[in-house]
Enzyme design. Structure first.
Site, PDB file in Angstrom:
ATOM      1  N   SER A 135      28.788  47.715  60.848  1.00  0.00           N
ATOM      2  CA  SER A 135      28.263  46.443  61.355  1.00  0.00           C
ATOM      3  C   SER A 135      29.278  45.849  62.326  1.00  0.00           C
ATOM      4  O   SER A 135      30.478  46.145  62.233  1.00  0.00           O
ATOM      5  CB  SER A 135      28.040  45.468  60.190  1.00  0.00           C
ATOM      6  OG  SER A 135      27.763  44.157  60.658  1.00  0.00           O
ATOM      7  N   TYR A 148      29.429  41.691  51.953  1.00  0.00           N
ATOM      8  CA  TYR A 148      28.886  42.601  52.959  1.00  0.00           C
ATOM      9  C   TYR A 148      29.949  42.945  53.997  1.00  0.00           C
ATOM     10  O   TYR A 148      30.141  44.127  54.339  1.00  0.00           O
ATOM     11  CB  TYR A 148      27.679  41.951  53.631  1.00  0.00           C
ATOM     12  CG  TYR A 148      26.989  42.820  54.657  1.00  0.00           C
ATOM     13  CD1 TYR A 148      26.093  43.806  54.252  1.00  0.00           C
ATOM     14  CD2 TYR A 148      27.219  42.648  56.010  1.00  0.00           C
ATOM     15  CE1 TYR A 148      25.452  44.611  55.185  1.00  0.00           C
ATOM     16  CE2 TYR A 148      26.582  43.445  56.955  1.00  0.00           C
ATOM     17  CZ  TYR A 148      25.700  44.422  56.534  1.00  0.00           C
ATOM     18  OH  TYR A 148      25.072  45.213  57.472  1.00  0.00           O
TER      19      TYR A 148
END
Length: 240
Positions: A135, A148
């Site tokens: 990400s 996350y």
């Protein structure tokens, strides 16, 4: 890599970016084995002609079951795409620690365990690829998503080290760093979102062009900001 005739094991392929990847890889001539947890989505993908293995990758038993299901298959590409987002914001109240455990396993432990379990299969192929989807938040974190961000950052560093270890083996290691993408995971995010199909297209393009990294969409700008000033990059992402 020319994808025609290749076999791809892609985790998390019944929704979001993964679903788009499954269709685009098939268009390129690849055979795709994918995974999913939601029975309705699994059934829908099977109805479209895909091989889908029901697998919960948030624990060791689920990962081991997946490895057993693909044992003996000639896998050319391992695409670790499955990920979980968990609410872990102390400003809202006390987070659920158990929920964090599952997300940590799915996002970080599962790709490591799958890579370990399939490395000899990948070595045996004339050419092979490991793709880890991290990400933009692996570079600089968002305050509302600490678990996350931590797992994706961990997977990023694992990927960098793995690439160095596998130099000269014929196994290509690619990191894909999406921005905020228009998926169910980001339904409550008001930021501008990239269409999942476009994100998938850029990941496939990175595989075909043997790139080390696919910095997708706004992640390109974040990478530039982080190279100039990590503090500047954090000042932007931490607000989200």
């Amino acid at each position: 890599m020319i994808l025609t005739g290749k076999t791809v094991l892609l985790t998390g392929g019944t929704n979001g970016i993964g679903r788009e990847l499954v269709f685009q890889l098939r268009t390129k001539g690849a055979t795709v084995i994918t995974t999913g947890r939601n029975p309705e989505r699994v059934a829908a993908m099977r109805a479209d002609g895909f091989e889908v293995i029901e697998a919960d990758l948030s624990n060791a038993a689920g990962v081991d079951a997946l490895l057993a299901a693909v044992a003996g298959r000639p896998i050319d590409v391992l695409l670790n795409n499955a990920g979980q987002l968990v609410d872990h914001d102390f400003r809202k109240g006390l987070p659920d620690a158990d929920a964090a455990d599952g997300a940590i396993y799915a996002n970080l432990n599962a790709p490591i365990r799958l890579t370990t379990g399939l490395i000899e299969v990948l070595r045996a192929r004339p050419e092979s690829v490991i793709v880890n989807v991290t990400s933009g938040l692996a570079i600089s974190p968002a305050a509302r998503q600490p678990v996350y961000c931590a797992t994706k950052s961990g997977l990023r560093f694992y990927t960098l080290a793995l690439r160095e270890q596998l130099k000269g083996t014929g196994i290509k290691v690619i990191e894909a760093l999406p921005p905020v993408v228009d998926t169910q995971m980001n339904d409550d995010n008001s930021m501008k979102k990239m269409p999942a199909a476009e994100c998938a297209r850029q990941i496939v393009d990175a595989i075909e062009k043997d790139r080390d990294e696919a910095n997708i969409g706004m992640t390109k700008a974040l990478r530039i900001a982080e190279s100039i000033s990590p503090a500047l990059a954090r000042s932007v992402t931490l607000r989200f």
